[in-house]
Design an enzyme around this catalytic site. Structure first.
Site, short mmCIF file in Angstrom:
data_model
loop_
_atom_site.label_atom_id
_atom_site.label_comp_id
_atom_site.label_asym_id
_atom_site.label_seq_id
_atom_site.Cartn_x
_atom_site.Cartn_y
_atom_site.Cartn_z
N ASP A 1 -1.12 -6.25 -0.13
CA ASP A 1 -1.43 -5.61 1.30
C ASP A 1 -2.82 -5.52 1.03
OD1 ASP A 1 1.01 -5.22 2.53
OD2 ASP A 1 1.29 -3.13 1.95
N GLU B 1 -0.75 -5.74 8.69
CA GLU B 1 -0.12 -4.99 9.74
C GLU B 1 -0.47 -5.40 10.94
OE1 GLU B 1 0.52 -1.04 9.13
OE2 GLU B 1 1.46 -1.15 7.02
N ASP C 1 0.93 -1.17 0.13
CA ASP C 1 -0.08 0.01 0.01
C ASP C 1 1.01 1.27 -0.08
OD1 ASP C 1 0.87 -0.45 2.73
OD2 ASP C 1 -1.12 -0.09 3.26
N SER C 2 2.24 1.14 0.01
CA SER C 2 3.22 2.11 -0.21
C SER C 2 2.78 2.88 -1.53
CB SER C 2 4.74 1.60 -0.25
OG SER C 2 4.63 0.59 -1.20
N LYS D 1 -1.03 -9.38 2.97
CA LYS D 1 -0.20 -9.00 4.04
C LYS D 1 -1.05 -8.12 4.84
CE LYS D 1 3.25 -6.04 3.33
NZ LYS D 1 3.05 -4.96 4.34
N GLU E 1 9.80 -4.41 9.86
CA GLU E 1 10.16 -2.81 9.69
C GLU E 1 11.04 -2.02 10.33
OE1 GLU E 1 7.41 -0.94 6.80
OE2 GLU E 1 8.45 0.91 6.64
O1 KIV Z 1 3.67 -1.12 1.50
C1 KIV Z 1 4.69 -1.63 1.56
O2 KIV Z 1 5.55 -1.40 0.24
C2 KIV Z 1 5.42 -2.64 2.53
C3 KIV Z 1 6.96 -2.68 2.39
C4 KIV Z 1 7.62 -1.34 2.80
C5 KIV Z 1 7.46 -3.83 3.46
O3 KIV Z 1 4.70 -2.67 3.27
#
Ligand code: KIV
Length: 262
Positions: free
Chosen positions: A87, A119, A48-49, A117, A186
């Site tokens: 994510d 968090e 989600d970056s 994924k 992280e």
């Molecule tokens: O959102 C993302 O790109 C991430 C990575 C930085 C691990 O969670």
């Protein structure tokens, strides 16, 4: 014929057991997925970056499920062998295991990716177990969890004092016992990431967590030098921003001068 085998959760576990490192990279579109995979990347993470890297957002919080579905489906179209992880965006899984299940089903069915994924550590263990027991591959993400930036007020390193260190070890054990197939660490101290890596049986994936992890992950724009500013732990391996800017400015100049097309 390409003999390369598809990466699976089992491949990643075997790599850990053999002491072989794996390379994870974020990707947000089909072209990048093809380039990364051909260059030797094992796992493509649709993080989600993308909210910050691509969409001009200040945090990952505004990223929605539809955006993740759109970009993950594109990455899946571009990959052949890499394992693709999506994510789960903020607000689409924290409410209950059932909510996380419903979101994960949409992600898996609508994109064709391999894993989700999410968090959170110990507090998310119940949800991870719920998903795992229903056949969903879950990657956990602990340490600095960007979706909690409003709660913590910053992106500072986690695990620097005794309480945080103990908490992170508990988190790592809890997500592993709940059935996570890997855990992202992280921005945690190198010695702690190494300790977690020795403690849990599942692969650890470090970002700003030192060399002791089983795998490393970086954000596409940081690795290639496209980001305006990189975090200190993410060295750029190229200056693609400059390359793009030079090409565009030469072309714009040619257009302005009437030299294009020749
Ligand atoms: O959102 C993302 O790109 C991430 C990575 C930085 C691990 O969670």
């Amino acid at each position: 014929m390409n003999e390369r085998k598809s990466v699976t959760a089992a491949t990643l576990l075997r790599a850990k057991q053999r002491g072989e490192k794996t390379a994870w990279l974020t990707a947000y579109d089909a072209v990048s997925a093809k380039i990364a995979e051909a260059a030797g990347i094992d796992v493509l993470l649709v993080g989600d970056s993308l909210g910050m890297a691509l969409l001009g957002m200040e945090t990952t919080l505004p990223v929605g499920l539809d955006q993740m579905l759109h970009h993950t489906a594109a990455v899946v179209r571009g990959r052949q062998h890499a394992w693709v992880v999506c994510d789960l965006p903020f607000g689409t899984y924290q409410k209950s295991p059932e909510q996380a299940f419903d979101t994960s089903v949409r992600v898996l069915q609508e994109t064709g990716c391999d894993a989700v994924k999410l968090e959170g550590g110990e507090p998310m263990a119940l949800t991870i177990r719920f998903l795992s027991e229903r056949g969903i591959a879950v990657v956990a993400h602990i340490g600095l969890t960007p979706q909690s930036v409003k709660r913590f007020g910053s992106y500072r390193k986690r695990g620097r004092d005794d309480a945080e260190r103990t908490g992170l070890l508990k988190d790592a054990r809890a997500v592993a016992e709940a059935g996570a197939v890997a855990v992202v660490l992280e921005n945690v101290p190198e010695y702690l990431a190494a300790e977690i890596t020795q403690t849990v049986a599942i692969p650890t994936v470090g970002i700003g967590a030192g060399a002791g992890c089983d795998a490393q992950v970086l954000v596409w724009h940081d690795l290639l030098g496209i980001s305006e500013e990189n975090p200190p732990f993410a060295p750029a391996y190229a200056n693609v921003r400059q390359v793009m800017s030079d090409a565009i400015s030469r072309w714009a100049e040619d257009v302005h001068q009437g030299n294009f097309p020749t």
